[in-house]
Write a protein that holds these residues in place. Structure first.
Motif, PDB file in Angstrom:
ATOM      1  N   GLN A 102       0.850  -1.193   0.000  1.00 37.59           N
ATOM      2  CA  GLN A 102       0.000   0.000   0.000  1.00 37.59           C
ATOM      3  C   GLN A 102       0.891   1.251   0.000  1.00 37.59           C
ATOM      4  O   GLN A 102       1.667   1.458   0.928  1.00 37.59           O
ATOM      5  N   VAL A 103       0.776   2.057  -1.058  1.00 38.16           N
ATOM      6  CA  VAL A 103       1.608   3.267  -1.141  1.00 38.16           C
ATOM      7  C   VAL A 103       0.685   4.474  -1.009  1.00 38.16           C
ATOM      8  O   VAL A 103      -0.189   4.689  -1.857  1.00 38.16           O
ATOM      9  N   PRO A 104       0.856   5.268   0.058  1.00 36.22           N
ATOM     10  CA  PRO A 104      -0.064   6.401   0.207  1.00 36.22           C
ATOM     11  C   PRO A 104       0.264   7.536  -0.760  1.00 36.22           C
ATOM     12  O   PRO A 104       1.391   7.650  -1.241  1.00 36.22           O
ATOM     13  N   ARG A 105      -0.730   8.362  -1.029  1.00 38.49           N
ATOM     14  CA  ARG A 105      -0.548   9.564  -1.849  1.00 38.49           C
ATOM     15  C   ARG A 105       0.562  10.421  -1.244  1.00 38.49           C
ATOM     16  O   ARG A 105       0.626  10.586  -0.026  1.00 38.49           O
ATOM     17  N   GLY A 106       1.449  10.944  -2.079  1.00 36.57           N
ATOM     18  CA  GLY A 106       2.518  11.819  -1.601  1.00 36.57           C
ATOM     19  C   GLY A 106       3.795  11.062  -1.251  1.00 36.57           C
ATOM     20  O   GLY A 106       4.859  11.660  -1.105  1.00 36.57           O
ATOM     21  N   ALA A 107       3.709   9.720  -1.107  1.00 33.69           N
ATOM     22  CA  ALA A 107       4.928   8.951  -0.781  1.00 33.69           C
ATOM     23  C   ALA A 107       5.861   8.952  -1.989  1.00 33.69           C
ATOM     24  O   ALA A 107       5.441   9.131  -3.125  1.00 33.69           O
ATOM     25  N   GLY A 108       7.139   8.716  -1.713  1.00 33.93           N
ATOM     26  CA  GLY A 108       8.101   8.620  -2.808  1.00 33.93           C
ATOM     27  C   GLY A 108       8.127   7.215  -3.384  1.00 33.93           C
ATOM     28  O   GLY A 108       7.813   6.237  -2.687  1.00 33.93           O
ATOM     29  N   LEU A 109       8.481   7.116  -4.659  1.00 32.97           N
ATOM     30  CA  LEU A 109       8.672   5.814  -5.306  1.00 32.97           C
ATOM     31  C   LEU A 109      10.006   5.905  -6.032  1.00 32.97           C
ATOM     32  O   LEU A 109      10.236   6.851  -6.788  1.00 32.97           O
ATOM     33  N   MET A 110      10.877   4.952  -5.763  1.00 32.87           N
ATOM     34  CA  MET A 110      12.190   4.999  -6.406  1.00 32.87           C
ATOM     35  C   MET A 110      12.385   3.708  -7.182  1.00 32.87           C
ATOM     36  O   MET A 110      12.185   2.627  -6.609  1.00 32.87           O
ATOM     37  N   THR A 111      12.728   3.789  -8.454  1.00 30.46           N
ATOM     38  CA  THR A 111      12.965   2.551  -9.205  1.00 30.46           C
ATOM     39  C   THR A 111      14.459   2.380  -9.468  1.00 30.46           C
ATOM     40  O   THR A 111      15.141   3.323  -9.852  1.00 30.46           O
ATOM     41  N   LEU A 112      14.951   1.160  -9.213  1.00 32.61           N
ATOM     42  CA  LEU A 112      16.360   0.820  -9.492  1.00 32.61           C
ATOM     43  C   LEU A 112      16.355  -0.013 -10.776  1.00 32.61           C
ATOM     44  O   LEU A 112      16.208  -1.225 -10.738  1.00 32.61           O
ATOM     45  N   ASN A 113      16.496   0.663 -11.910  1.00 33.60           N
ATOM     46  CA  ASN A 113      16.222  -0.012 -13.187  1.00 33.60           C
ATOM     47  C   ASN A 113      17.308  -0.986 -13.650  1.00 33.60           C
ATOM     48  O   ASN A 113      17.113  -1.693 -14.623  1.00 33.60           O
ATOM     49  N   ARG A 114      18.457  -0.993 -12.985  1.00 34.32           N
ATOM     50  CA  ARG A 114      19.509  -1.911 -13.415  1.00 34.32           C
ATOM     51  C   ARG A 114      19.531  -3.207 -12.604  1.00 34.32           C
ATOM     52  O   ARG A 114      20.088  -4.217 -13.045  1.00 34.32           O
ATOM     53  N   PHE A 115      18.950  -3.166 -11.421  1.00 39.22           N
ATOM     54  CA  PHE A 115      19.131  -4.248 -10.457  1.00 39.22           C
ATOM     55  C   PHE A 115      18.798  -5.618 -11.058  1.00 39.22           C
ATOM     56  O   PHE A 115      19.590  -6.555 -10.977  1.00 39.22           O
ATOM     57  N   SER A 116      17.638  -5.735 -11.705  1.00 41.73           N
ATOM     58  CA  SER A 116      17.210  -7.052 -12.217  1.00 41.73           C
ATOM     59  C   SER A 116      18.189  -7.574 -13.261  1.00 41.73           C
ATOM     60  O   SER A 116      18.461  -8.775 -13.318  1.00 41.73           O
ATOM     61  N   ALA A 117      18.697  -6.671 -14.106  1.00 44.48           N
ATOM     62  CA  ALA A 117      19.596  -7.111 -15.181  1.00 44.48           C
ATOM     63  C   ALA A 117      20.857  -7.744 -14.592  1.00 44.48           C
ATOM     64  O   ALA A 117      21.485  -8.598 -15.222  1.00 44.48           O
ATOM     65  N   LEU A 118      21.238  -7.345 -13.377  1.00 42.94           N
ATOM     66  CA  LEU A 118      22.449  -7.897 -12.764  1.00 42.94           C
ATOM     67  C   LEU A 118      22.146  -9.077 -11.852  1.00 42.94           C
ATOM     68  O   LEU A 118      23.027  -9.878 -11.555  1.00 42.94           O
ATOM     69  N   GLN A 119      20.906  -9.188 -11.388  1.00 44.31           N
ATOM     70  CA  GLN A 119      20.586 -10.210 -10.395  1.00 44.31           C
ATOM     71  C   GLN A 119      19.997 -11.483 -10.982  1.00 44.31           C
ATOM     72  O   GLN A 119      20.233 -12.557 -10.467  1.00 44.31           O
ATOM     73  N   ALA A 120      19.184 -11.319 -12.032  1.00 47.38           N
ATOM     74  CA  ALA A 120      18.483 -12.494 -12.553  1.00 47.38           C
ATOM     75  C   ALA A 120      18.796 -12.632 -14.035  1.00 47.38           C
ATOM     76  O   ALA A 120      19.212 -11.685 -14.668  1.00 47.38           O
TER      77      ALA A 120
END
Ligand code: HEM
Length: 498
Positions: free
Chosen positions: A390-408
């Motif tokens: 559950q992400v409330p309105r106004g909360a931050g969202l940060m995406t780490l777009n490289r992580f999956s390419a290195l992990q899986a």
């Protein structure tokens, strides 16, 4: 390369698989478990009140956040002062978040405000209807025809830098590409945006210095704990205001000039973005409301386009060269491809650059491992559920777009292996690589960036050998973009030059 018109379509709506939910037989989703509150997620150790504000290592933020994802899992929580942030490291969930834009997910308000104060205010910084109108206009300006018409100027700039570097190698001095690539890219960016070649005369040195200086201010201000410059102008902050004013004064007459040229020859093919924007503005497509942009607004949009393309293209090239010097045979193979596809006696034309699969694979593989923008910061525009949280309105969202390419993915995912992109299903083999973002706000300048990278490589390959290196890759430094801390490239002038 297939330069096509971009779409502002947000793409398919996320399905159950995007949320990590099992599919029932027949594809219907199992009833989802109740969403977890954000505060129930794991988080690194934090201080009372400040949360993680003081634990973040700004220059190594990328590695730090990826390191936490490796220990806490692909969904975790940060607390930046009073603001909770959901960090999303799984690529499918990150894509889901990015595809909720523009309505449900907004760009980070801090980045927006800092950039707007620096005179950078166009597509990247807009939201809502203004973004939609600007996006349509900008995407219509970035046509393949405009890029083709711009290419001769790109060749002029590239040839000038190549000749400088060759002279330097001949004199026994390795060229300083860590310093020069951003300058080359800046010249290309300004020429693409306005048609003006900064390197052609001494008069534009001030504009170049001002833009370089302002780009450096973005990261400093984003990371200031207290934005003192809003209340109190020290001498360095007044220097920032002076630079913003000078950029404006330099760009305004170019807009007037472009308007005049367009009025004199209304049917000429646009050769730069400003001209293409004026054309797109004057000829709205069916059902489109004409968008009026004042000269002031155009200045801010053009400044943004120059900023957006400068470090991104320069450091993507820098990483590619660093990787190629460490991958036996890569540069030689690139040289063979360029020799085979482009006229060896002349300059690489636009069409030959469209037939370079190995060069494209080098670019894709380098961007997979070193995507120069892969940490994106957003704000939730409404209460919503992301990956069962559950992400409330106004909360931050940060995406780490490289992580999956290195992990899986494949066993060799940590290795630089351009050949993986040459397989028929190469694209499908690395779906987690997204160097240009995802969803409705993907990078509209990506074809221009790829053209710039291929042009420079095709100019260098026939005349310079890149010598192999056993050294480890340079360290990563984050300053808006992820750049190499240093570039230790060794070159040799080719013996048998075409
Ligand atoms: C290799 C070079 C480049 C890379 C890696 C890159 C990467 C990106 C990324 C990751 C985004 C964010 C996408 C998202 O939010 O989903 C972006 C947005 C953007 N880029 Fe690029 N970019 C590059 C070059 C350029 C160039 C050359 C231009 C313009 C001349 C440009 C203009 C923009 C703009 C205007 C946006 C904002 C789009 C929007 O919010 O709708 N970029 N870029």
């Amino acid at each position: 390369m297939k330069p096509t018109r971009d779409a502002t379509d947000p793409g398919p709506r996320p399905g159950p698989a995007d949320f990590g939910l099992p599919l029932q037989a027949g594809g219907a989703p199992a009833s989802p478990p109740a969403p977890r509150p954000l505060r129930a997620l794991p988080a690194p150790p934090a201080l009372p009140l400040l949360g993680h504000l003081l634990s973040l290592d700004r220059r190594r933020l990328q590695q730090q956040l990826e390191g936490w994802a490796a220990t806490l899992g692909p969904l975790y929580r940060l607390q930046l002062g009073r603001r909770p942030v959901l960090v999303v490291a799984d690529h499918a969930l990150a894509q889901d978040v990015m595809r909720r834009r523009p309505q449900r997910v907004l760009r980070s308000p801090t980045t927006r405000r800092v950039c707007q104060e620096l005179g950078v205010d166009g597509l990247f910084m807009s939201e809502g209807e203004r973004w939609q109108a600007l996006r349509r206009l900008t995407v219509r300006a970035f046509t393949p025809d405009m890029l083709r018409a711009f290419h001769p100027q790109l060749l002029t700039i590239g040839t000038r830098w190549r000749d400088r570097w060759v002279r330097s190698v001949e004199a026994g001095l390795p060229p300083d590409l860590a310093r020069d690539l951003p300058r080359f890219s800046l010249e290309v960016g300004v020429a693409l945006a306005t048609g003006v070649d900064l390197g052609a005369g001494p008069g534009s040195q001030q504009l170049q210095a001002d833009i370089e200086f302002l780009i450096g201010q973005v990261w400093r201000r984003i990371n200031s704990t207290v934005p003192l410059w809003r209340w109190f102008k020290t001498a360095p902050e007044r220097a920032v205001d002076d630079a913003i004013a000078r950029v404006r004064v330099a760009l305004l007459p170019l807009i007037e000039q472009a308007r005049r040229h367009r009025a004199e020859d209304p049917d000429a093919a646009p050769r730069h973005l400003l001209d293409a924007l004026l054309v797109a503005q004057a000829r709205p497509e069916d059902g489109e409301h004409p968008i009026e942009l004042s000269d002031e607004q155009l200045v801010r949009l053009l400044t943004e386009l120059v900023f957006a393309g400068e470090d991104t293209s320069a450091y993507s090239l820098a990483w590619l060269l660093a990787h190629s010097s460490r991958h036996p045979g890569a540069w030689h193979q690139l040289q063979m491809e360029i020799a085979h596809s482009c006229d060896p006696t002349g300059l690489p034309d636009y069409d030959c650059l469209r037939r370079l699969p190995y060069t494209e694979a080098l670019i894709q593989e380098s961007q997979r491992l070193k995507p120069v923008i892969s940490l994106l910061m957003f704000q939730s525009a409404e209460d919503q559920v992301v990956g069962g949280v559950q992400v409330p309105r106004g909360a931050g969202l940060m995406t780490l777009n490289r992580f999956s390419a290195l992990q899986a993915g494949p066993e060799d995912r940590h290795q630089f292996r351009p050949e993986r992109w040459l397989a028929v299903d190469g694209q499908a083999a690395c779906p987690s690589s997204m160097p240009f973002g995802a969803g409705a706000r993907t990078c509209p300048g990506r074809y221009a960036a790829l053209l710039q990278m291929k042009t420079l490589l095709a100019l260098l390959a026939p005349v310079l050998d890149l010598l192999p290196s056993q050294a480890p890759l340079p360290q990563e430094v984050l300053e808006v973009t992820l750049r190499p801390a240093a570039l230790d490239l060794q070159w040799r002038v080719r013996q048998r030059r075409p």
